[in-house]
Design a protein around this motif. Structure first.
Motif, PDB file in Angstrom:
ATOM      1  N   GLU A   1      22.933  -1.894 -17.303  1.00  0.00           N
ATOM      2  CA  GLU A   1      21.502  -2.167 -17.389  1.00  0.00           C
ATOM      3  C   GLU A   1      20.959  -1.797 -18.784  1.00  0.00           C
TER       4      GLU A   1
ATOM      5  N   PHE B   1      16.707 -17.126 -16.292  1.00  0.00           N
ATOM      6  CA  PHE B   1      17.955 -16.982 -15.536  1.00  0.00           C
ATOM      7  C   PHE B   1      18.402 -15.518 -15.541  1.00  0.00           C
ATOM      8  N   HIS B   2      17.422 -14.627 -15.350  1.00  0.00           N
ATOM      9  CA  HIS B   2      17.708 -13.196 -15.414  1.00  0.00           C
ATOM     10  C   HIS B   2      18.767 -12.791 -14.396  1.00  0.00           C
ATOM     11  N   ASP B   3      18.736 -13.444 -13.229  1.00  0.00           N
ATOM     12  CA  ASP B   3      19.705 -13.090 -12.179  1.00  0.00           C
ATOM     13  C   ASP B   3      21.134 -13.311 -12.643  1.00  0.00           C
ATOM     14  N   GLU B   4      21.345 -14.301 -13.518  1.00  0.00           N
ATOM     15  CA  GLU B   4      22.713 -14.546 -13.986  1.00  0.00           C
ATOM     16  C   GLU B   4      23.204 -13.409 -14.884  1.00  0.00           C
ATOM     17  N   TYR B   5      22.266 -12.849 -15.648  1.00  0.00           N
ATOM     18  CA  TYR B   5      22.622 -11.688 -16.468  1.00  0.00           C
ATOM     19  C   TYR B   5      22.893 -10.491 -15.562  1.00  0.00           C
ATOM     20  N   GLU B   6      21.999 -10.287 -14.597  1.00  0.00           N
ATOM     21  CA  GLU B   6      22.134  -9.122 -13.717  1.00  0.00           C
ATOM     22  C   GLU B   6      23.440  -9.148 -12.941  1.00  0.00           C
ATOM     23  N   ALA B   7      23.833 -10.354 -12.539  1.00  0.00           N
ATOM     24  CA  ALA B   7      25.057 -10.464 -11.746  1.00  0.00           C
ATOM     25  C   ALA B   7      26.284 -10.006 -12.533  1.00  0.00           C
TER      26      ALA B   7
END
Lengths: 182, 238, 550
Positions: free
Chosen positions: C498, C534-540
């Motif tokens: 993070e 596409f923040h979720d793609e980074y978080e994943a």
């Protein structure tokens, strides 16, 4: 109140930072009255890094498997980790081998190409620790709480860093006296 | 002579038009950090350390190449500027091989001083450890590309003051390096007059006099200023 | 060429020379690579063997736009090219053939006598064509770019004549200002304002520069204009020269565009021969010569100050602005620098008036824009559309959507732009709307991505491009792009935490705000826009840190 459990460790460095630590001279006596030295190449005979250390000065970069394992152990068992000296903070001189391409190239260069006689690669698993491909600063492996640059950090800087900690305060790492590299 | 009035860090200032913000700040006791700027040679606005905030502009402006204008309201040291300057210095340390402990300029280095000034006690960006050469083919001097920050002061001082243009920049991006002659070893460049101005201009230990060891580099900056004053104002004193 | 009558004479002679039917075969770079030259030869040979020489002519033309289906062959009555032509254009008289192979070419000619051709027939009424509005590309793919007479026959150089003889320089500038035209190179600076600035500068020597250093991955609009209608650009430059008081122009074209360079050279020679470039144009007091400068393929040389350095013979390093080129540009003289497509709009604006142009598009973005529609899309090629059309209309209707799966994002503006998620496809295409959603118009690259695309990979691709194209002058761009690229690589290897993501965003902002030129300032955009949408793609991709910092 329990005494502060204090440690110092020596990774890939020249031990100059520890010499500078010894330069604290008579203040060492004062320090010794306020802390328990639980692990240190210059202040203790204990071979295994203990649990529940409050403050640890880490000298040196991370250059081999032993350094890496010890550092991970230090981080797990220490509240406040101080990156102690330029090798710990920047990897400094030990990292000057990083321009060669990996551990094998370094060993070949050192023990074969530059050997005066009987060139051979050192290989004693379990005795001689394996080199890592790159020497890296401490904070690239584990989180660091305080950075104390210097090659070595002068005794005054070490004292100015530790004194507030003994009082339960964080030192202010600012200005030429505290953070000049080299 | 026309005069502009402006504010720098809240302080009212009146200064000759045509002056740069950097100069105006300096004359009024406000120090703006710089690395590529060198008194006496042209400015290139490359190091980005002298960026300042100007009210009404959404862009940060380089003080070294921005001329004063009437009514400007300039801030030179906001938290944002402090943060960016620190990152800039971290990027510089991370891209080269700056080993202060074994450098001729240790203790007399503008990069080292800048790290102290911006409060950089470590680099958050991983070191790149580039493989860069050292050229000691010149009789008196050497250039260690590991310590070079590409400020191009040597390029400008050699071109604009000495008139020899021994140096320039080769390649691009992270592969840039200061090139001597037509990419020859320095010692083989006929244009070099061995005047040593590049040694005096270099902010780090990249260009040095042979024979000086750790922490021994000395610079004669006054020589550069003397030459510029002599040329521009015909005053031969130092 | 001393007066208008002469120009009209040339046009008349050319039109009377032309045959009733024109068979256009694309000979631009894309179709050439698919053997369109052999197709053209076969078309010409068959016309002879079939004895149709008096009726039909096969002509090598520039780009027709539907590049994904090339080589293209189109049949059009020559009367339609006459500027005076009015009336219906019956569909059956217009025939389009796609992916024509050399062995199929003969059948296209024999089919004119009856029967059907073996080549695949295309539909000229397909939305890909029907929804376009061609101003810059009006004659692209319809005239021979290597013959100035064809350009003159469709009304070419009439605008230059009009400017020189019927308008004052100030009136020309006013006309451009009134048109609302904005720079097509990406930034969208008002063209009229730029011209007015240069025109107002004092000084004996001024220059006009045409920026043809198109370098965005996937973009080829300018190449197509230069290859298909070089005189249109030359005419625009000459009008600009008249308006701002410059007598010398440079076209800066990258070395990767050999055909464009060759056709430009030919065009300049022909225009000089006719007295349309050089000294005393149309026997007036106005002189304007044009020279070509070939770039060595550095993306950063598309930045105007770097481009000027390069023309001067120096290293293509951007310079701090101000001073802007309009004040102090080439050899420190006031310099007007516009992009190829911008110059392509000038002659039509002078011909039909600024008000006409201002009637097209949206309130703040006037006229049309050419896009290179590429990526995961059924119909790829070049389109010219009115400003204000939605991305959805372009991608779904004209482009036919993605071949498989669903659309995920559209990338505009190249390495300086951003990725627009499918949820925002109804955004109108204009300068301000695209900036508001974190992208930009750019020079016209439009890359469509389907749902198999990893957006972090996309960000890394563009960062790698910027890192390699950075000139190295300023630190944030030189060293910052390297660190950003490493951070994205680290993320993709699923080793980042993070904290690293926060650091990534911080460095993006720093590089954006502190870099010297547009390359560095916009290099973080693909990362920032994918982080935004596409923040979720980074978080994943994140891992939990082994130690939590105390």
């Amino acid at each position: 109140m329990d005494k502060i459990r204090f440690a110092t460790v020596w990774l890939a460095g020249c031990s100059g930072c520890h010499m500078s630590f010894l330069d604290l001279d008579e203040w060492l006596i004062e320090l010794a009255q306020q802390v328990d030295v639980v692990f240190s190449p210059v202040g203790s005979d204990i071979k295994v890094y203990p649990e529940h250390v409050d403050v640890c000065l880490v000298e040196g970069g991370v250059a081999n498997q032993d350094n890496l394992e010890l550092l991970l152990q230090v981080r797990r068992q220490t509240k406040l980790l101080i990156s102690f000296g330029d090798c710990a903070v920047t990897a400094n001189v030990p990292a000057m081998r990083n321009m060669l391409d990996g551990a094998e190239a370094v060993l070949k260069r050192t023990y074969l190409e530059l050997a005066d006689y009987t060139p051979q690669l050192p290989h004693e698993p379990g005795i001689v620790p394996e080199l890592l491909d790159q020497v890296v600063p401490v904070h690239q492996v584990v989180p660091v709480d305080i950075y104390m640059p210097g090659c070595p950090p002068p005794a005054d800087r070490i004292r100015a860093t530790l004194e507030p900690l003994l009082r339960g305060e964080m030192p202010v790492m600012e200005g030429r006296d505290m953070i000049k590299f080299g | 002579m026309s005069v502009k009035t402006l504010k720098i860090d809240g302080k009212d200032i009146a200064i000759e038009s045509g002056t740069t913000v950097l100069q105006a700040a300096k004359e009024n006791g406000v120090a703006i950090p710089t690395l590529c700027h060198l008194d006496g040679v042209s400015d290139v606005g490359a190091c980005r350390l002298c960026l300042v905030e100007v009210a009404g502009s959404n862009k940060l402006l380089p003080a070294c190449v921005t001329e004063v204008a009437e009514g400007m309201d300039i801030q030179t040291n906001t938290p944002k500027l402090q943060q960016y300057r620190k990152m800039t210095v971290e990027l510089l340390f991370a891209e080269g091989n700056h080993v202060c402990a074994v450098c001729v300029a240790n203790g007399n280095c503008e990069l080292q001083d800048m790290a102290v000034l911006v409060g950089m006690d470590h680099s958050r960006f991983p070191y790149q450890f580039p493989d860069r050469p050292v050229d000691v083919s010149h009789e008196q001097f050497g250039i260690d590309h590991n310590r070079c920050i590409l400020c191009t002061r040597c390029v400008r001082v050699c071109d604009e003051i000495e008139g020899a243009h021994v140096w320039d920049v080769a390649q691009r991006g992270e592969n840039c390096f200061i090139v001597s002659g037509l990419n020859q070893p320095w010692g083989e460049v006929d244009a070099c007059t061995s005047c040593g101005k590049c040694v005096d201009a270099c902010p780090t230990g990249a260009i040095f006099r042979k024979g000086s060891t750790t922490g021994e580099k000395e610079r004669d900056r006054a020589k550069l200023e003397f030459l510029v004053t002599a040329r521009e104002q015909h005053q031969w004193t130092r | 060429m001393d007066d208008l009558a002469n120009l009209i004479d040339v046009a008349k002679t050319e039109r009377s020379r032309q045959k009733r039917l024109r068979v256009h075969c694309c000979t631009s770079t894309g179709c050439r690579a698919a053997s369109s030259e052999a197709v053209l030869t076969s078309l010409q040979d068959t016309i002879k063997t079939e004895g149709l020489e008096d009726e039909v002519e096969a002509i090598g033309v520039g780009c027709m736009g539907f590049c994904g289906r090339g080589p293209l062959v189109e049949i059009e009555p020559s009367a339609w090219l006459d500027p005076a032509f009015q009336g219906d254009k019956p569909l059956e008289n217009e025939q389009l053939y796609e992916e024509v192979k050399p062995e199929q070419a003969a059948s296209i000619i024999t089919a004119l006598k009856g029967g059907t051709a073996t080549a695949v027939k295309g539909n000229p009424q397909h939305p890909f064509f029907a929804r376009q509005m061609k101003i810059v590309r009006e004659f692209s793919g319809r005239i021979d770019p290597e013959r100035i007479e064809e350009y003159i026959a469709v009304g070419g150089y009439r605008s230059l004549y009009k400017a020189v003889y019927e308008m004052t320089p100030a009136e020309v500038v006013d006309e451009i200002t009134r048109s609302g035209l904005r720079g097509r190179g990406g930034g969208g600076y008002p063209t009229g304002l730029k011209w007015a600035t240069v025109a107002k500068m004092t000084g004996d020597q001024k220059y006009v520069i045409c920026n043809g250093d198109e370098g965005d991955p996937g973009a080829f609009m300018d190449r197509s204009v230069l290859e298909s209608d070089p005189h249109l650009v030359l005419e625009g430059m000459a009008i600009a020269g008249y308006a701002v008081g410059a007598n010398h122009g440079f076209i800066y074209v990258r070395a990767e565009y050999p055909l464009a360079i060759q056709r430009l050279q030919k065009a300049i020679q022909q225009a000089k021969k006719y007295g349309l470039l050089g000294s005393q144009i149309f026997d007036s007091m106005f002189d304007f010569k044009v020279d070509i400068r070939i770039g060595a393929g550095a993306f950063v040389c598309g930045e105007e100050t770097a481009l000027i350095q390069s023309i001067e013979g120096g290293r293509g390093n951007p310079q701090p602005r101000p001073p802007y080129p309009a004040q102090s540009g080439l050899w420190d003289c006031p310099t007007l620098i516009n992009n190829v497509e911008t110059f392509g709009n000038i002659a039509p604006i002078i011909h039909r008036g600024g008000d006409w142009y201002a009637g097209i598009g949206t309130e703040k973005s006037k006229g049309t824009k050419i896009f290179a529609l590429t990526g995961k899309i059924r119909n790829n090629g070049l389109i010219e559309v009115p400003m204000g059309i939605t991305l959805r209309d372009i991608v779904e209707d004209m482009g036919g959507g993605v071949p498989e799966g669903d659309i995920k994002a559209v990338q505009t503006g190249g390495p300086s732009g951003g990725c627009i998620p499918v949820s925002l496809l109804d955004t109108p295409v204009d300068y301000d709307s695209l900036v508001a959603i974190g992208s930009m118009m750019g020079s016209g690259g439009m890359v469509v991505m389907d749902d198999t695309t990893n957006m972090v990979e996309v960000a890394k691709f563009y960062m790698e491009f910027c890192k390699e194209e950075s000139c190295g002058k300023c630190i944030p761009c030189r060293a910052g792009t390297v660190q950003l690229y490493d951070m994205l690589t680290h993320l993709l290897s699923q080793q980042a935490t993070e904290d690293d993501l926060i650091k990534l965003e911080e460095l993006c902002r720093m590089v954006k705000e502190t870099s010297l030129c547009g390359l560095g300032m916009s290099a973080p955009n693909p990362v920032l826009s994918t982080l935004r949408y596409f923040h979720d793609e980074y978080e994943a991709l994140l891992k939990t840190p082994a130690f939590s910092s105390s």
